[in-house]
Design a protein around this motif. Sequence first.
Motif, mmCIF file in Angstrom:
data_model
loop_
_atom_site.group_PDB
_atom_site.id
_atom_site.type_symbol
_atom_site.label_atom_id
_atom_site.label_comp_id
_atom_site.label_asym_id
_atom_site.label_seq_id
_atom_site.Cartn_x
_atom_site.Cartn_y
_atom_site.Cartn_z
ATOM 1 N N ASN A 115 41.772 32.895 32.138
ATOM 2 C CA ASN A 115 43.422 33.253 32.167
ATOM 3 C C ASN A 115 43.711 34.458 31.915
ATOM 4 O O ASN A 115 44.796 34.863 31.769
ATOM 5 C CB ASN A 115 43.994 32.350 30.968
ATOM 6 C CG ASN A 115 43.402 32.839 29.749
ATOM 7 O OD1 ASN A 115 42.583 33.504 29.421
ATOM 8 N ND2 ASN A 115 44.532 32.673 28.683
ATOM 9 N N ALA A 143 49.289 38.186 42.173
ATOM 10 C CA ALA A 143 50.015 37.078 43.016
ATOM 11 C C ALA A 143 48.923 36.226 44.013
ATOM 12 O O ALA A 143 49.604 35.353 44.577
ATOM 13 C CB ALA A 143 50.980 38.039 43.801
ATOM 14 N N ARG A 144 47.653 36.659 43.887
ATOM 15 C CA ARG A 144 46.714 36.090 44.763
ATOM 16 C C ARG A 144 46.537 34.752 44.055
ATOM 17 O O ARG A 144 46.424 34.621 43.136
ATOM 18 C CB ARG A 144 45.593 36.952 45.017
ATOM 19 C CG ARG A 144 45.979 38.321 45.870
ATOM 20 C CD ARG A 144 44.539 39.201 45.696
ATOM 21 N NE ARG A 144 45.014 40.452 46.466
ATOM 22 C CZ ARG A 144 44.198 41.391 46.579
ATOM 23 N NH1 ARG A 144 42.914 41.374 45.876
ATOM 24 N NH2 ARG A 144 44.530 42.784 46.844
ATOM 25 N N PRO A 145 45.796 33.928 45.293
ATOM 26 C CA PRO A 145 45.556 32.415 44.668
ATOM 27 C C PRO A 145 44.405 32.779 43.509
ATOM 28 O O PRO A 145 44.112 31.860 42.555
ATOM 29 C CB PRO A 145 44.907 32.003 45.865
ATOM 30 C CG PRO A 145 45.803 32.396 47.108
ATOM 31 C CD PRO A 145 45.904 33.673 46.617
ATOM 32 N N CYS A 147 44.164 34.436 41.044
ATOM 33 C CA CYS A 147 44.643 34.776 39.820
ATOM 34 C C CYS A 147 46.041 33.791 39.169
ATOM 35 O O CYS A 147 46.650 33.747 38.442
ATOM 36 C CB CYS A 147 45.495 36.205 39.802
ATOM 37 S SG CYS A 147 44.145 37.434 39.744
ATOM 38 N N ARG A 148 45.820 32.645 39.963
ATOM 39 C CA ARG A 148 46.882 31.532 39.791
ATOM 40 C C ARG A 148 47.170 31.051 38.190
ATOM 41 O O ARG A 148 48.204 30.525 37.716
ATOM 42 C CB ARG A 148 46.846 30.324 40.803
ATOM 43 C CG ARG A 148 45.590 29.565 40.628
ATOM 44 C CD ARG A 148 45.787 28.210 41.451
ATOM 45 N NE ARG A 148 46.016 28.229 42.801
ATOM 46 C CZ ARG A 148 45.131 28.384 43.689
ATOM 47 N NH1 ARG A 148 43.915 28.212 43.358
ATOM 48 N NH2 ARG A 148 45.690 28.434 44.907
ATOM 49 N N ALA A 149 45.631 31.284 37.680
ATOM 50 C CA ALA A 149 45.746 30.601 36.236
ATOM 51 C C ALA A 149 45.779 31.920 35.176
ATOM 52 O O ALA A 149 45.902 31.686 34.111
ATOM 53 C CB ALA A 149 44.379 30.010 36.018
ATOM 54 N N THR A 151 47.242 34.371 32.902
ATOM 55 C CA THR A 151 48.675 34.658 32.025
ATOM 56 C C THR A 151 48.551 36.002 31.139
ATOM 57 O O THR A 151 49.352 36.259 30.513
ATOM 58 C CB THR A 151 49.158 33.263 31.231
ATOM 59 O OG1 THR A 151 47.550 33.035 30.279
ATOM 60 C CG2 THR A 151 49.228 32.123 32.043
ATOM 61 N N PRO A 208 53.323 32.894 35.445
ATOM 62 C CA PRO A 208 53.085 33.264 36.990
ATOM 63 C C PRO A 208 54.268 33.777 37.867
ATOM 64 O O PRO A 208 54.304 34.446 38.623
ATOM 65 C CB PRO A 208 52.282 32.229 37.396
ATOM 66 C CG PRO A 208 51.730 31.447 36.388
ATOM 67 C CD PRO A 208 52.657 31.625 35.329
ATOM 68 N N GLU A 209 55.573 32.997 37.439
ATOM 69 C CA GLU A 209 56.679 33.405 38.208
ATOM 70 C C GLU A 209 57.067 34.776 38.099
ATOM 71 O O GLU A 209 57.943 35.246 38.949
ATOM 72 C CB GLU A 209 57.644 32.197 37.808
ATOM 73 C CG GLU A 209 57.437 30.857 38.373
ATOM 74 C CD GLU A 209 56.273 30.100 37.619
ATOM 75 O OE1 GLU A 209 56.256 30.437 36.480
ATOM 76 O OE2 GLU A 209 55.523 29.091 37.911
#
Length: 217
Positions: A115, A143-145, A147-149, A151, A208-209
């Motif tokens: 994370n 913003a890349r996939p 790094c989706r997790a 925080t 993430p938003e």
Amino acid sequence: MHMTACNELWPICGLKFSSTKLTFATMIYGNSALFDASALHRQTASAPQASIRAPSSTDGSKVWKLIGATSALDDNSLYCNLLQATHFAATCAIAEQDGEVVGWLSGYIPPEHPNTYFVWQVCVSDAARGQGLGRRLIGDVLARPVCRAVTTLQCTITHDNEPSWGLFTGIARKLNAQLQQVELFEKDAHFDGLHDSEYAVSIGPFSPEKVTALTSA
């Protein structure tokens, strides 16, 4: 590892800095994250805005030359930059303007902390100052996939590196997240007196938003 933490809590730019002890994965020495001076001093930009993409193997030597031309950054070997541009391409970013490499971000997700995104180096050439490029490079990777997790954002900064503090306090503000710091690598204990102490900086947790706030010029 022995760490001497500052024993203060104080506000800077509307943020709270804390000496609370943090848990960090082992970090590779190499660096105060470098900066985009435009975060502090905006200029009227006449040049076209730099574009950002993931690096490829042929970018390694260009990155190495850019870092070598930036006196405030610790040099890496060319081989190191080649590995970053290949094995770690998903978590690194390169900026181009008029066909020239003008910005570089290297970083990684520590295996034991999925994370967390750790910033190794950020470098912006004089030709690209005034675009918020250091912040945009970090935003592009977050913003890349891959790094989706993520925080939490981490890096290390020396106490007197005002541009880096400016960059990362600005990022914390845009992410609406707390910034914490603690002395990680001490000048005498870890650097044998050859390098100033490095402070571990942690920004988060953030949603993430919120990352989209970092990618605009």
